[in-house]
Design a protein around this motif. Sequence first.
Motif, PDB file in Angstrom:
ATOM      1  N   SER B 295      36.109  16.407   2.837  1.00  0.00           N
ATOM      2  CA  SER B 295      35.549  16.232   4.176  1.00  0.00           C
ATOM      3  C   SER B 295      36.624  16.029   5.228  1.00  0.00           C
ATOM      4  N   ALA B 296      37.881  16.244   4.844  1.00  0.00           N
ATOM      5  CA  ALA B 296      38.963  16.047   5.819  1.00  0.00           C
ATOM      6  C   ALA B 296      38.813  17.020   6.972  1.00  0.00           C
ATOM      7  N   ASP B 297      39.156  16.540   8.138  1.00  0.00           N
ATOM      8  CA  ASP B 297      39.045  17.397   9.314  1.00  0.00           C
ATOM      9  C   ASP B 297      40.320  18.217   9.464  1.00  0.00           C
ATOM     10  N   THR B 298      40.159  19.514   9.544  1.00  0.00           N
ATOM     11  CA  THR B 298      41.329  20.390   9.568  1.00  0.00           C
ATOM     12  C   THR B 298      42.115  20.247  10.854  1.00  0.00           C
ATOM     13  N   LYS B 299      41.437  20.094  11.936  1.00  0.00           N
ATOM     14  CA  LYS B 299      42.129  20.021  13.237  1.00  0.00           C
ATOM     15  C   LYS B 299      42.950  18.749  13.324  1.00  0.00           C
ATOM     16  N   LEU B 391      39.203  20.855  21.038  1.00  0.00           N
ATOM     17  CA  LEU B 391      39.148  19.667  20.190  1.00  0.00           C
ATOM     18  C   LEU B 391      38.108  18.712  20.744  1.00  0.00           C
ATOM     19  N   ASP B 392      37.532  17.986  19.851  1.00  0.00           N
ATOM     20  CA  ASP B 392      36.620  16.939  20.279  1.00  0.00           C
ATOM     21  C   ASP B 392      37.433  15.658  20.487  1.00  0.00           C
ATOM     22  N   GLN B 395      38.297  13.697  17.461  1.00  0.00           N
ATOM     23  CA  GLN B 395      39.383  14.241  16.653  1.00  0.00           C
ATOM     24  C   GLN B 395      40.735  13.763  17.173  1.00  0.00           C
TER      25      GLN B 395
END
Lengths: 903, 419
Positions: B295-299, B391-392, B395
């Motif tokens: 579930s790691a966020d790529t960005k 990007l959010d 993030q």
Amino acid sequence: MKSFGRLRVRRFYTWRGNPLSSNRKLRTHEYESLAIRVDGLPRTTVIRTGQHILIEGDDDDNPFAAKVVRLFGDESGQQKKAVVQWYVRVSEVPPSKLKLLGRDPHPREIFFYQGGNCDDEVNAESIIRPVQVKHLDADASFPPSDDGDDDETLYVKLAWDSKVFRILDSALVASPPRHPNPSLPPSPPRSPPAATPASRTSSRCTLPTPDPTVLRRAALGEVRRSRAAASAGKNPAAMEALHSETKLSASKCLSAKRRHGTERTPGVRKKLQLCSPEKTVMVREDALTQLLDEELEKERTLAKRVPSSPARSPTLTHRLTPLRRTNKSLAAQDAVSLKPFVITCRKVPLSEVESPTPTRDNSSSRAATTPCTKEPKPVREPALGDLAEEEAKNSSPPRSSKRKSALKVSYRIRKQLNLMDGQQDLNSDEDDEDEFVPSKELQSSSEEEEAEVVVKKSRVSSAGSRTPRSSTRTPRKTPRKNAPGTPRTPRNATPSIPSRSLPARRPANVLEEARTRLHVSSVPESLPCREQEFQDIYSFVESKITDGTGGCMYISGVPGTGKTATVHEVMRCLQHAADTDEIPPFHFIEINGMKMTDPHQAYVQILQKLTGQKATADHAAALLEKRFSNPAPRKETTVLLVDELDLLWTRKQNVMYNLFNWPTCRHARLVVLTIANTMDLPERVMINRVASRLGLTRMSFQPYTFRQLQQIITSRLNKVKAFEEDALQLVSRKVKPAPSPVPQLLPCVGSLSSLLRQVAALSGDARRCLDICRRATEICELSAAGLVGMSHVMEALDEMFSSAYITAIKCASTQEQLFLRAVIAEFRRLGLEEATFQQVFVQHQALCRVEGLQPVGVSEGLAMCQRLGGCRLLLLESSRLGVLQRVRLNVSQDDVLYALKAD
Amino acid sequence: MSKRKLKNAHLPIGECVSQVLSPVSPCPCRHLEELLKRTAVHGESNSVLIVGPRGAGKTTLLRCVLRELSKETEVQKNLLQVHLNGLLQTDDRVALKEITRQLHLENVVGDKVFGSFAENLAFLLEALKKGDRSSSRPVLFVLDEFDLFAHHKNQTLLYNLFDVSQAAQTPIAVVGISCRLDVLELLEKRVKSRFSHRQIHLLSSLTFPQYLDRVRAQLRLPDDFPDGSFAEEWNASVKSLCEDGSVDEVLRRHFHSSTDFRSMHALLMLCLSRVSVAKPAIRPADLLDASRLCSADTKVNMLRGLSVLELCLIIAMKHLNDVYRGEPFNLQMVHNEFKKFLQRKSNSMYNFEHPVVMKAFEHLQQLELIRPVDGSSAKTQREYQLMRLMLDHSQIMEALQKYPQCPTDIKQWAASAFA
């Protein structure tokens, strides 16, 4: 003269002499003869009544053959007409009927045409030149090829009335002697009607000539009868009268035989050269031995059965050909023409015993010879054909080289000779030579191609291919006489799906039987509920066929309303009527816009189905154009069914234009039935000139009502009791329900009718109806019930029509459901039906917190969004945009809320 | 080593899917099997669509059914199969060639199969037309990614296949596999009318206990495993693993995110790969790690590799987004925002030249962390080209937390524009 067909040399037609009679009512004058003068040549050809002529046809190599019955023109002299009696070439006889012949036809053979549906009045200007037509006795063989010249004599043995071949008596064929010198003034020396046995020994100038008036009367009678669509055999009185006039003379037979060797026309030679070497060799070896055996056996049985059998042509050939051959000096030809004599020599002991009696009473011989002639034929013809073919193969290369160089010279010499001694067959000879040259290179190239194919073929067959078809594959122009066993070889290799190793199981119980009958593919005995449409189409096509005219019809209707099925049914009925002689025969071809890759392929397919030729689209269009617009009359009406017409639309609409333009050509005899879905297609897509040619013959197939659907199913099931009555009603009423979020089908008979009535109006697709029924039988079988009941039908309906969106939302994971909810929340907030992922994601995070779930990361959220987009619950922009991509719902918000609330 | 291999290979993914499906929905399996059997045995033409979300086991279902059917000699000897994929056969021409090849018709025609498209079509239709219900071998057409075939010109292939399936020609069964629920709406009305409207929807409504069972079954070693004692040991460890609280939480999280079989398999593969001879069991920590990886966020990971300057630019963009409510920005605006921060700090540590800032900005664009606004032409100077941040905010904040040795003032600035 080159070129009557090819280069379109101008020809001038003038009447010779004064009119014989005139018809005041029609204002026509009847003439005895017509003079044809070719531009640039001093010679004039004279055509007179009773003479055989060639008429321009769609194929330059095979012009139509006919006999002039009457020549007349109008008062002004503008229009020159001729009434003719047609002959049919082998290539014009439908291949399917050709096997009725019981033997392989001779390439130069023609048939006296007795069919009724033929325009026998032609424009005199389409006459090319006179031709020699010889009548052969039914049991006589064709003269062997012992002559290298290109003689264009045609042979007629049988009559063809588009159903069966009949024995033809010579009286109908006999022509007046051709004038020795065509450039001489009229009133040719007419030899007396010679019908004596003595004529057998006489030379060829004493051909029998019937009295012209009698002949004319007879021929007119013939024409009249043919107009009334009656066959010739039904008028015995007239026939008898004719028989007494002229009889078959042996000399005719004899000279025909002498000519046989010379008779290699361009067309024939073309075919021969095309034929593959491998095949020829094989055929020669096998066929010869086989034929000899068969022949001997048959001779023996025949001799036993008919002890005093009449004169047989082989004996004649045997005796007379050597005489003839003294004129010939070509050694190569002698060597080859020895072959046939091998056969005939074997027969000599048998036939020599019988005295040749060629002067039998014709009327009786017609009946008497029929049984015995049929039998020897099929074996003799192929043999001769093979040999001729072989000969052509051997001798053609040197001939061609010689021909090219010496052509012009020989032409000049002949022209001189013609003026001096009036060789009577000169005209046709020259024509042949000249016509032949252009096609030469073409043929040699195709020969090479063929050789290549043969190599491949042999490779395939040696590799143990499982399709025996490939071995019988022959080039398109291969002569039919090739292999005695397979008279009609397929034109192209059409591989089929291999056949099953185990037989298909037959339906075992009532439900399986019902399922077979309910399959859309099963052809019902009748088409219920389309009686009116059937009748309309039937009468339209029938009237066009009987009148010999053309026309267009446009049929529209939503899919599954039986348009194509009805047309096919009509065609089946008409074909049946044609088989039983009620209407003239016709040719039915079918193309489908969806089954071709490009609208212009329509030409290719039509041409291929019409003639078997293969051509590129442009070439095919040109050929078809020529075929349909050529003034030479067609023998049969063509009915063309164009399915899915709207796909033939092109920007210039030339395909549609041509399709609708051809039927308007006077001689096209083309009936075009077009099918498409939209009723207003002509108005919507067609430009004016196309729509105008389509005309106003329109028909629209209404969607089936539920009663009709019920009737269709009942008639299909036809006493197979598999359905309960009310279950059937349910199916037929509910053919396409409104897409409702909640399946609201209540299996209660009382509320049924109101529910179904709303449904029935939507679409009357019979296919749908049948599919539902079929599915219901399956469900019934699974549940092991005896009869298909209400519940089974309901289940089938449910399966087919219930929307899967609701279930899909229910089955989605919790986070996905939450995401959908976030989408709706964001939509409400924005007041728009569209939001970016980023906006929705904020909502989603908030909802997660409300629901007590651990919030997901952006990447996970995006993956979820993509999953929903994959199912098309959401509509997404391309995923490259990441968080900026915009999101839309593909389902209504109510549906989503309903689905989410339910659990 | 050998043990690991065995473990990984002990249950092919297909079987698991059929196990997943069989208790939940026995009906689609049976339906499809009956359908194909009728084609093979009775020569009845059929068409059916298998629809379901990705990873629902559509292809596996078909494969299982075919395997079952091939056990019957009657079917095995008769049925010809043609497998097409919408991603491979991108147009009808390619598809036709492939069909001809798979039906082994090409040696019949020599090189003709590679003739024109029109010839190919006519040839194949002729071949199919030749056959009839009782005598020719039935053909099974499997169209994977069915929705892509619907985008071919005129839908010629689909029309012809469905037409054959509704005509008294060679018996064929057309099985379409698609993940689009609206696939029927893609069909043209004539094509649609010829389709039999049989749809098999594969929608698994798994509950969490069932999901847990699947996980257990997936990890279990079979009874006929050669090393009996190890298998027993392993199975016991798997059982205890599934009863662990933290594991339960991780699995539940995954279950909520997706009930998809493939994602579960990916997760379990990650923990299974940590098993070694020295550590012959899966520990709950492994599962946690694997879950974190999944579930790691790529960005966020990308942000961690940026320089401080680039990070500062990102933060400046974030503030611009806050101020201008997501309106696009350009380099000049970002640089100004950055300068304001520097002025407040009166710290020359991050005082970079303009070209350096521009280079950093371009690097961000290359990483696709920012992208130019659609329609902004290349004519405008690079400094003034409008950009959007991809990007959010969450993030960015997460990345700052994880950023190694992130200066405190930058962290403060990120939290508030006036810090």
